[in-house]
Design an enzyme around this catalytic site. Structure first.
Site, PDB file in Angstrom:
ATOM      1  N   LYS A  81       0.818  -1.210   0.000  1.00 28.83           N
ATOM      2  CA  LYS A  81       0.000   0.000   0.000  1.00 28.83           C
ATOM      3  C   LYS A  81       0.856   1.265   0.000  1.00 28.83           C
ATOM      4  O   LYS A  81       1.855   1.354   0.713  1.00 28.83           O
ATOM      5  CB  LYS A  81      -0.915   0.028   1.231  1.00 28.83           C
ATOM      6  CG  LYS A  81      -1.971  -1.067   1.264  1.00 28.83           C
ATOM      7  CD  LYS A  81      -2.839  -0.933   2.510  1.00 28.83           C
ATOM      8  CE  LYS A  81      -3.804  -2.106   2.658  1.00 28.83           C
ATOM      9  NZ  LYS A  81      -4.856  -2.099   1.624  1.00 28.83           N
ATOM     10  N   SER A 236      -8.117  -7.556   8.045  1.00 25.14           N
ATOM     11  CA  SER A 236      -7.943  -7.917   9.452  1.00 25.14           C
ATOM     12  C   SER A 236      -8.600  -9.243   9.800  1.00 25.14           C
ATOM     13  O   SER A 236      -8.257  -9.863  10.812  1.00 25.14           O
ATOM     14  CB  SER A 236      -8.537  -6.803  10.330  1.00 25.14           C
ATOM     15  OG  SER A 236      -8.099  -5.537   9.897  1.00 25.14           O
TER      16      SER A 236
END
EC number: 4.3.3.6
Length: 294
Positions: A81, A236
């Site tokens: 990212k 997550s």
């Protein structure tokens, strides 16, 4: 000869991930678990979105050492990212040889006005979107792959569902329009006219659109596939669960066999506790990551 990756090559790389699961990992051990579970790619970062949300402050590109450790640990593609609009973070990741860059709202934006000109890079990009306007603007900038924004780090699928349904509903609307109506729709959406014309003719986006932001169970992954996702990002959900290896395999299987409800029932048994979720309405406006970018 230009060192920019061609549009066809970049989009073709994304097509190869279709139907698969891309998992967030923070170290080599997690990357190996993801690969063994059947992930088609991994996203290397310092902290999963739930931890980024909990820690607050400014979230930046991962330490290059983490990216290199993950690259050395697996044979599947490695993504990483960069902050929205951060030209240098993106160039650093390109220099590291990542297979894909995610210009991500999970990180703190570096530029609140401009996204990256992704056409200028050799490496392909994935970007988030909430509607067809955002989707087409990112494609025009050079994104080769899209994903719903959802609401990262919440373990709550509701926003990803909203975004996937909205994009697909707007595609159906555009496909049913006459060409003389498209310019007004392009104005309303803030979308490039030529891209809307292509979407009208093809009846679909010119790039793949994965689900992301809140996928926390095998059933969540299957739901997003049924709603038309080309694949699933899990942030997550896996490594915040009680049994990451088992959870990862279950989500991969559910993504592949998303209409086999008996199998999904079996996959969902004795997985342990999923990540603790967050009710979206409890988030303050400044905590909503999906609002980042335009």
């Amino acid at each position: 000869m230009s060192n920019k990756g061609t549009e066809r090559v970049k989009r073709g790389m994304a097509e190869m991930q279709k139907g698969g699961v891309i998992m967030d990992v923070v170290n080599a051990e997690q990357a190996k678990i993801a690969e063994e579970a059947g992930a088609v790619a991994v996203m290397a970062l310092e902290r999963v979105p739930a931890d980024i949300r909990a820690a607050g402050g400014v979230a930046r590109m991962a330490d290059p050492r983490i990216v290199e450790e993950v690259q050395n640990a697996v044979t599947i593609p490695v993504m990483a990212k960069a902050r929205i609009g951060h030209i240098v973070e993106a160039r650093v990741l390109e220099a590291l040889g990542v297979d894909y860059i995610d210009e991500s709202e999970v990180l703190t934006p570096a530029d609140e006005e401009f996204h990256l000109n992704k056409n200028e890079y050799t490496v392909p990009f994935v970007c988030g979107c909430r509607d067809l306007g955002e989707a087409t603007r990112r494609i025009a900038e050079g994104a080769s792959m899209l994903r719903t924004k959802g609401e990262p780090g919440t373990g709550n699928i509701v926003e990803a569902v909203r975004h996937m349904r909205k994009v697909n509903a707007q595609i159906r609307k555009v496909a049913a329009m006459s060409e003389d109506e498209l310019m007004t729709e392009a104005k309303n959406l803030g979308a490039p006219y030529e891209l809307l014309l292509q979407i009208k003719k093809d009846g679909k986006l010119p790039v793949v659109n994965f689900a992301a932001g809140g996928v926390a169970t095998p059933a969540d992954a299957a739901l997003m596939m049924q709603l038309g996702a080309d694949g699933v990002f899990v942030g997550s959900g896996i490594f915040k669960s009680d049994n990451p290896a088992k959870f990862a395999k279950a989500i991969v299987e559910a993504t592949t066999h998303f209409t086999d409800y008996g199998l999904i029932a079996e996959l969902s048994k004795e997985l342990g506790t999923a990540m603790k979720g967050i009710e979206i309405s409890n988030l303050l406006p400044e905590e909503r990551m999906q609002e980042r970018g335009w």
